[in-house]
Design an enzyme around this catalytic site. Structure first.
Site, PDB file in Angstrom:
ATOM      1  N   GLY A 112      27.474  31.931 -48.824  1.00  0.00           N
ATOM      2  CA  GLY A 112      27.963  32.549 -47.577  1.00  0.00           C
ATOM      3  C   GLY A 112      26.800  33.042 -46.731  1.00  0.00           C
ATOM      4  N   HIS A 113      25.848  33.726 -47.371  1.00  0.00           N
ATOM      5  CA  HIS A 113      24.649  34.179 -46.654  1.00  0.00           C
ATOM      6  C   HIS A 113      23.848  32.970 -46.151  1.00  0.00           C
ATOM      7  CE1 HIS A 113      25.131  37.616 -49.686  1.00  0.00           C
ATOM      8  NE2 HIS A 113      25.220  38.243 -48.531  1.00  0.00           N
ATOM      9  N   VAL A 171      32.824  31.677 -46.279  1.00  0.00           N
ATOM     10  CA  VAL A 171      32.534  30.587 -47.219  1.00  0.00           C
ATOM     11  C   VAL A 171      33.202  30.934 -48.548  1.00  0.00           C
ATOM     12  CG1 VAL A 171      30.711  29.332 -48.436  1.00  0.00           C
ATOM     13  CG2 VAL A 171      30.360  30.058 -46.063  1.00  0.00           C
ATOM     14  N   ARG A 191      29.543  40.894 -54.944  1.00  0.00           N
ATOM     15  CA  ARG A 191      30.285  41.710 -55.925  1.00  0.00           C
ATOM     16  C   ARG A 191      31.091  40.857 -56.910  1.00  0.00           C
ATOM     17  NH1 ARG A 191      30.632  45.692 -51.402  1.00  0.00           N
ATOM     18  NH2 ARG A 191      29.570  47.558 -52.151  1.00  0.00           N
TER      19      ARG A 191
HETATM   20  P1  AMP Z   1      26.379  41.535 -47.557  1.00  0.00           P
HETATM   21  O1  AMP Z   1      25.079  41.143 -48.171  1.00  0.00           O
HETATM   22  O2  AMP Z   1      27.540  41.399 -48.495  1.00  0.00           O
HETATM   23  O3  AMP Z   1      26.319  42.851 -46.837  1.00  0.00           O
HETATM   24  O4  AMP Z   1      26.670  40.450 -46.430  1.00  0.00           O
HETATM   25  C1  AMP Z   1      25.724  40.150 -45.439  1.00  0.00           C
HETATM   26  C2  AMP Z   1      26.374  39.280 -44.381  1.00  0.00           C
HETATM   27  O5  AMP Z   1      26.866  38.086 -44.984  1.00  0.00           O
HETATM   28  C3  AMP Z   1      27.567  39.963 -43.715  1.00  0.00           C
HETATM   29  O6  AMP Z   1      27.573  39.640 -42.331  1.00  0.00           O
HETATM   30  C4  AMP Z   1      28.740  39.347 -44.430  1.00  0.00           C
HETATM   31  O7  AMP Z   1      29.928  39.343 -43.665  1.00  0.00           O
HETATM   32  C5  AMP Z   1      28.235  37.938 -44.656  1.00  0.00           C
HETATM   33  N1  AMP Z   1      28.963  37.327 -45.768  1.00  0.00           N
HETATM   34  C6  AMP Z   1      29.179  37.836 -47.006  1.00  0.00           C
HETATM   35  N2  AMP Z   1      29.963  37.020 -47.738  1.00  0.00           N
HETATM   36  C7  AMP Z   1      30.248  35.958 -46.937  1.00  0.00           C
HETATM   37  C8  AMP Z   1      31.025  34.762 -47.106  1.00  0.00           C
HETATM   38  N3  AMP Z   1      31.660  34.503 -48.246  1.00  0.00           N
HETATM   39  N4  AMP Z   1      31.093  33.902 -46.072  1.00  0.00           N
HETATM   40  C9  AMP Z   1      30.471  34.162 -44.907  1.00  0.00           C
HETATM   41  N5  AMP Z   1      29.717  35.263 -44.683  1.00  0.00           N
HETATM   42  C10 AMP Z   1      29.606  36.146 -45.681  1.00  0.00           C
END
Ligand code: AMP
Length: 292
Positions: free
Chosen positions: A39-40, A179, A190
């Site tokens: 996703g990232h 994603v 998580r």
């Molecule tokens: P985090 O590291 O969880 O704070 O996420 C960092 C960025 O990645 C944020 O903008 C999230 O919304 C995005 N993000 C996290 N999981 C996903 C995913 N499965 N698909 C798309 N973007 C994601």
């Protein structure tokens, strides 16, 4: 193999940015808390296409975690993150320390009114104050032309769009689709907390969205009926404890009584000790290819 450059010093990072902005280069920003997944990587790949310089930030922001939440045990793996970043074409990783971002005497926070109260704001008071504050600080430090956020954290994206407009921050905000794993589970750092049984149980979130999408598509517009069907499915999962199932307007996040294409369905469910969220816009449907 080339090494990925990491800057931890705020001053050094600002110098890096000023030099490049001065030379007319454009900057794309992808803020994360690390422990990167596909996703990232999707956000990073899009960022790579949209500017001259691509900055990834990795910062587990203490102000967005409440008491008793997982700040201390949030997963980390900088070595693996560096490999993913390099592969996605990141120019520099900014990974500041908490004491650089919030030095002694720090007392300025960004608060939004209505948008930060419903959904995750109810169960995580103060969470969006922390998010809005850190993102505003990153915008000031890194002066990006464009910044990328996932729709997976829908309320966060709405809040960032709002604060950027309200505070006249000259950055384009790009929302990117969620994603998913091939079985429908939304990717999340998580997810690494889940045991094998919990990982199977976690599919109830995507199944719930898929069920609601099917019902809506076949003409069901009653929020009460859609909610009841989803609650029933989630209640049947022994590992799941529902925090909320909400149907609301995709712009204002205010509850609606009648579903429409502009309705956001958002869920927060605890699987064992792990809190997971997911969402969809009813008009777009649920994108999972598998029969969820
Ligand atoms: P985090 O590291 O969880 O704070 O996420 C960092 C960025 O990645 C944020 O903008 C999230 O919304 C995005 N993000 C996290 N999981 C996903 C995913 N499965 N698909 C798309 N973007 C994601």
């Amino acid at each position: 193999m080339p090494e990925m450059d990491i800057i931890t010093s705020l001053k050094q990072m600002q110098e890096y940015v000023l030099k490049r902005r001065g030379a007319g280069r454009t900057i794309a920003l992808v803020p994360t808390m690390g422990f990167l997944h596909e996703g990232h990587a999707a956000l990073l790949r899009e960022g790579r296409k949209r500017a001259d310089i691509l900055i990834l930030t990795i910062f587990i922001n203490p102000t967005q975690f409440g008491i008793g939440e997982d700040l201390g045990k949030y997963p980390r793996n900088m070595e693996r993150d560096k490999v993913i970043a390099l592969d996605a074409g990141v120019d520099i990783i900014f990974a500041p320390t908490a004491s650089e971002m919030y030095p002694e005497g720090y007392q300025t926070y960004v608060n939004l009114d209505e948008l930060s109260h419903p959904l995750c704001g109810t169960g995580r008071p103060g969470h969006f104050r922390g998010v809005a504050t850190v993102v505003s600080k990153l915008f000031n430090i890194l002066q990006p032309n464009v910044a990328f956020f996932g729709e997976k954290d829908y309320q966060q994206l709405a809040i960032i769009r709002r604060l950027t407009a309200d505070l006249n921050i000259p950055v384009e905000i790009v929302g990117m689709p969620t994603v998913r794993e091939s079985d429908g589970l939304a990717m999340s750092s998580r997810n690494s907390y889940l045991s094998a049984e919990e990982r199977t149980a976690a599919l109830c979130l995507s199944r719930a969205l898929s069920l609601a999408a099917d019902c809506y598509r076949s003409g069901e517009l009653s929020v009460q009926v859609l909610r009841d069907k989803v609650m029933k499915l989630l209640d049947n999962e022994a590992y799941a404890a529902v925090e909320y199932v909400e149907l609301c307007d995709r712009e204002t996040l205010e509850s609606v009584e009648q579903a429409s294409d502009e309705t956001l369905m958002a869920l927060a469910v605890r699987i064992g000790k792990t809190r997971l969220i997911d969402n969809m816009i009813l008009g777009k449907g649920f994108p999972c290819k598998e029969r969820c």
